[in-house]
Design an enzyme around this catalytic site. Sequence first.
Site, short mmCIF file in Angstrom:
data_model
loop_
_atom_site.label_atom_id
_atom_site.label_comp_id
_atom_site.label_asym_id
_atom_site.label_seq_id
_atom_site.Cartn_x
_atom_site.Cartn_y
_atom_site.Cartn_z
N CYS A 15 -6.73 -3.32 -56.03
CA CYS A 15 -6.95 -4.43 -56.97
C CYS A 15 -5.58 -4.84 -57.52
CB CYS A 15 -7.83 -3.95 -58.12
SG CYS A 15 -7.05 -2.55 -58.97
N HIS A 77 -3.66 3.70 -65.59
CA HIS A 77 -4.80 4.00 -66.48
C HIS A 77 -4.46 3.93 -67.95
CE1 HIS A 77 -5.61 6.12 -62.62
NE2 HIS A 77 -6.69 5.38 -62.75
N HIS A 127 -11.87 11.20 -68.24
CA HIS A 127 -11.06 10.26 -67.46
C HIS A 127 -9.81 9.86 -68.25
CE1 HIS A 127 -9.82 6.67 -65.23
NE2 HIS A 127 -10.50 7.18 -64.22
N GLU A 129 -8.15 7.14 -68.39
CA GLU A 129 -8.22 5.85 -69.08
C GLU A 129 -8.92 6.02 -70.44
OE1 GLU A 129 -9.86 2.44 -66.90
OE2 GLU A 129 -10.64 1.70 -68.82
N THR A 167 -13.00 0.54 -67.71
CA THR A 167 -13.00 -0.64 -66.82
C THR A 167 -13.69 -0.41 -65.48
OG1 THR A 167 -10.85 0.07 -65.97
CG2 THR A 167 -10.84 -1.56 -67.76
N CYS A 195 -13.99 -4.33 -65.20
CA CYS A 195 -13.07 -5.39 -64.75
C CYS A 195 -13.62 -6.13 -63.53
CB CYS A 195 -11.70 -4.79 -64.46
SG CYS A 195 -11.65 -3.90 -62.91
N ASN A 225 -13.78 4.55 -59.80
CA ASN A 225 -14.43 3.39 -59.17
C ASN A 225 -14.93 3.72 -57.76
OD1 ASN A 225 -12.72 1.71 -57.07
ND2 ASN A 225 -11.29 2.65 -58.49
N SER A 267 -8.08 2.02 -55.61
CA SER A 267 -6.79 2.71 -55.54
C SER A 267 -6.43 3.12 -54.11
CB SER A 267 -6.83 3.95 -56.44
OG SER A 267 -8.03 4.65 -56.25
FE1 SF4 Z 1 -7.72 -2.33 -61.07
FE2 SF4 Z 1 -8.34 -0.67 -63.08
FE3 SF4 Z 1 -7.00 -2.94 -63.55
FE4 SF4 Z 1 -9.55 -3.03 -62.81
S1 SF4 Z 1 -8.74 -2.19 -64.70
S2 SF4 Z 1 -7.90 -4.37 -62.07
S3 SF4 Z 1 -9.68 -1.30 -61.40
S4 SF4 Z 1 -6.31 -1.18 -62.34
#
Ligand code: SF4
Length: 309
Positions: A15, A77, A127, A129, A167, A195, A225, A267
């Site tokens: 992404c 993250h 996690h 994040e 996200t 996201c 994800n 990723s």
């Molecule tokens: Fe990619 Fe995470 Fe950003 Fe979404 S939040 S665009 S999965 S890096």
Amino acid sequence: MTARRLLLASPRGFCAGVVRAYDILDEVLRREEPPVYAFHEIVHNRYVVREFEKRGAVFVDSIAEVPEGARLVFSAHGVSPQVRAEAEAKRLRVIDATCPLVTKVHLEAKKAAREGFDVVLIGHEDHEEVEGTRGEAPERTTVVDSPAGVATFAPADPGRVFVVTQTTLSVDDTRDVIDAIRARWPGAQIRNDICYATENRQEAVRAIARRAELVLVVGSENSSNSNRLREVAAAAGARAYRIDSVEDIQDEWLAGVSTVGLTAGASVPDVLLDRVVAFFRARGVVEVEEVPVAEETQVFALPEELSPR
Ligand code: SF4
């Protein structure tokens, strides 16, 4: 093996946030002498991490592991304000590869807490994040990962409840948690921060899972994800496995399967998926079909100090 057709979910793989984080570390390693430190895995992919390690990146899970004054890259993250402060205290030369969409969640949580809201963070407790986002207002934030978990949240003022999310969650599961929060605190202010890349990849894997008996998701074990993609495929009716690489494919999975669906987490570099495609072609798959559900044009610029010279 009888598989004749391979369906490729689209979009899949990297992404915009991962591309940016990858490019940041890549560029720093081009410009500077190793070692270059990175706080947590730059993105949750074993292959990517190993390739960077070969070039002199050192991945750490605490600032204590980084020598005074060293170069340090924060992962996609994000990190908590406490980690930023520790890095500053050690005069580390930080470059921040936090995805801008994660930064947005940090800002939402911070602002809400400042305005006196109690914050529900829907996400997975362990996690990285979530660790970072919760750190914006640890005393006012409760992490919840299921409708049942909502019962653990006791806001000081039921009229001031603010909800943010990790996200990379499952769109469907998150809807259930949000419904449970709404049922309990109808006035809650809700930001669904899943996201665009997570949503698109889940929709894409659902589309292939409806047509395939078997779905393979390329992605590492700690990739949220990627794990969600496997679950979405299974919920759509396919047998679904997450694999780190082509070597993980087991012959018994393929028995009696005529259509295989394939995708990759956000990723995962293309090279890993290409090897799986080559594996199936070598074993008689003649038809490889892209199944597009969305077009992605999102691009995040590199930090100014790393812009092309
Ligand atoms: Fe990619 Fe995470 Fe950003 Fe979404 S939040 S665009 S999965 S890096």
